[in-house]
Scaffold this active site. Sequence first.
Site, PDB file in Angstrom:
ATOM      1  N   HIS A  68      -4.472   7.282   0.975  1.00  0.00           N
ATOM      2  CA  HIS A  68      -4.227   5.752   0.273  1.00  0.00           C
ATOM      3  C   HIS A  68      -6.055   5.014   0.632  1.00  0.00           C
ATOM      4  CE1 HIS A  68      -4.071   0.983  -0.062  1.00  0.00           C
ATOM      5  NE2 HIS A  68      -3.869   1.077   0.356  1.00  0.00           N
TER       6      HIS A  68
ATOM      7  N   CYS B  36       0.742  -1.242   0.111  1.00  0.00           N
ATOM      8  CA  CYS B  36       0.515  -0.489  -0.113  1.00  0.00           C
ATOM      9  C   CYS B  36       0.986   1.465  -0.351  1.00  0.00           C
ATOM     10  CB  CYS B  36      -0.713   0.149   1.544  1.00  0.00           C
ATOM     11  SG  CYS B  36      -2.273  -1.409   1.166  1.00  0.00           S
TER      12      CYS B  36
ATOM     13  N   ASN C 132     -10.027  -1.105  -3.352  1.00  0.00           N
ATOM     14  CA  ASN C 132      -7.540  -0.760  -3.166  1.00  0.00           C
ATOM     15  C   ASN C 132      -7.584  -0.899  -3.331  1.00  0.00           C
ATOM     16  OD1 ASN C 132      -5.863  -0.879  -1.998  1.00  0.00           O
ATOM     17  ND2 ASN C 132      -6.510  -2.021  -0.225  1.00  0.00           N
TER      18      ASN C 132
END
Length: 356
Positions: A283, A116, A313
């Site tokens: 993020h 991430c 995501n």
Amino acid sequence: MLKSKIAGIGHYVPETITTNDDLAKVMETSDQWIQERTGIQERRYAKKHEETTATMGTKAARIAIERAGITPEDVDFIVFATLSPDYYFPGCGVLLQRELGITKTEIGAVDIRNQCSGFIYGLSIADQFVKSGMYKNVLVVGSEMHSMGLDYSTRGRNVTVIFGDGAGAVVVQPTEDANSGILNTKLHSDGTYAEKLAFVSPGSHGGYHTKKQGYDTEYGFDENIEYGEIFVTQKMVDEGQLYPQMEGQFVFKLAVTKFPEVINEGLTDAGLKASDIDMLIPHQANLRISQFVQKRMGLRDDQVYNNIMKYGNTTAASIPIALCEAWEAGKIKEGDLVCLAAFGSGFTWGSALLRW
Ligand code: UT7
């Protein structure tokens, strides 16, 4: 003093939309559960057997390169961030170089595996190379094709419903303009909880993990297994261990602490405060995390950009996709203070503060 700036940005998301209801057809989940817990309404899936992490990254990169006013041959270094590479090796950086048709060899390519926070780490690497005067056009790409590697049975639902595919890219160039560019980047890591969000098998440990969910480092070994046979075992296949695993609540709790911490670290270092931020791009891990961070930082809705609702995501791609979309929509203008921040597997986390 030489600084670096984002000179061009691009993103690419595949056409195919997979809704929460689509997932509810193959596993026990519901649109309501997914929206309530994550804010996600739909995500994109790449075209099976046609698209890959590298080809999606190439599409985003071409746009970034054109917007930077250069050609692929001008790129002198590639940083490729992904957790879902085309191959175990070589990395996607060289595949992207080939896809872009860059034939010169006076170029370097590196793959980074920071999940991430991959894009922020990549941007920081580019910033150092540009500031030192070593390179003039560094291409930073974050791309993920999660769809190929998820567990579509109910067993994998806590992870599978979250992830989507896509790519984003930027070209980082030098600037002498004191009022624009990357002000600072802050990077952190803590390996204590490496397995809380991980994809551990197959691997050089040569075993299989013995706890299915929320496991720590505990491996089981079959004594009869020989070298060469241990990489993928039938047991791993049977028990669905060849998929990412996550202890969601554990990750959530750390994320909501580390995001504000690392954002404030960058702000303090630059002599700025949260209210100075024109646009925060967190993020896109979970809309609830973004909302928590927004509240904690005291930011208004127009100071934060989220698109997880549409894309899920996309790990290393989430920040450059969101940054690109926000910029294309006119939400980021010249002179704006932009803050990027991420937290994820490793754990690794970081922030980047830029004057657009
Ligand atoms: O980007 C990298 C960093 N990642 C993150 O930051 C993710 C952070 N974590 C999260 O976003 C959340 O923890 C999740 C969205 C992953 C999960 O939400 P949660 O509220 O923490 O749920 P949970 O894992 O504690 O599970 C609650 C219940 C469980 O059922 P029982 O044991 O209470 O009966 C799960 O089995 O929800 C069940 N569950 C689901 N139900 C329907 C888990 N996944 C699903 C699902 N659909 N997809």
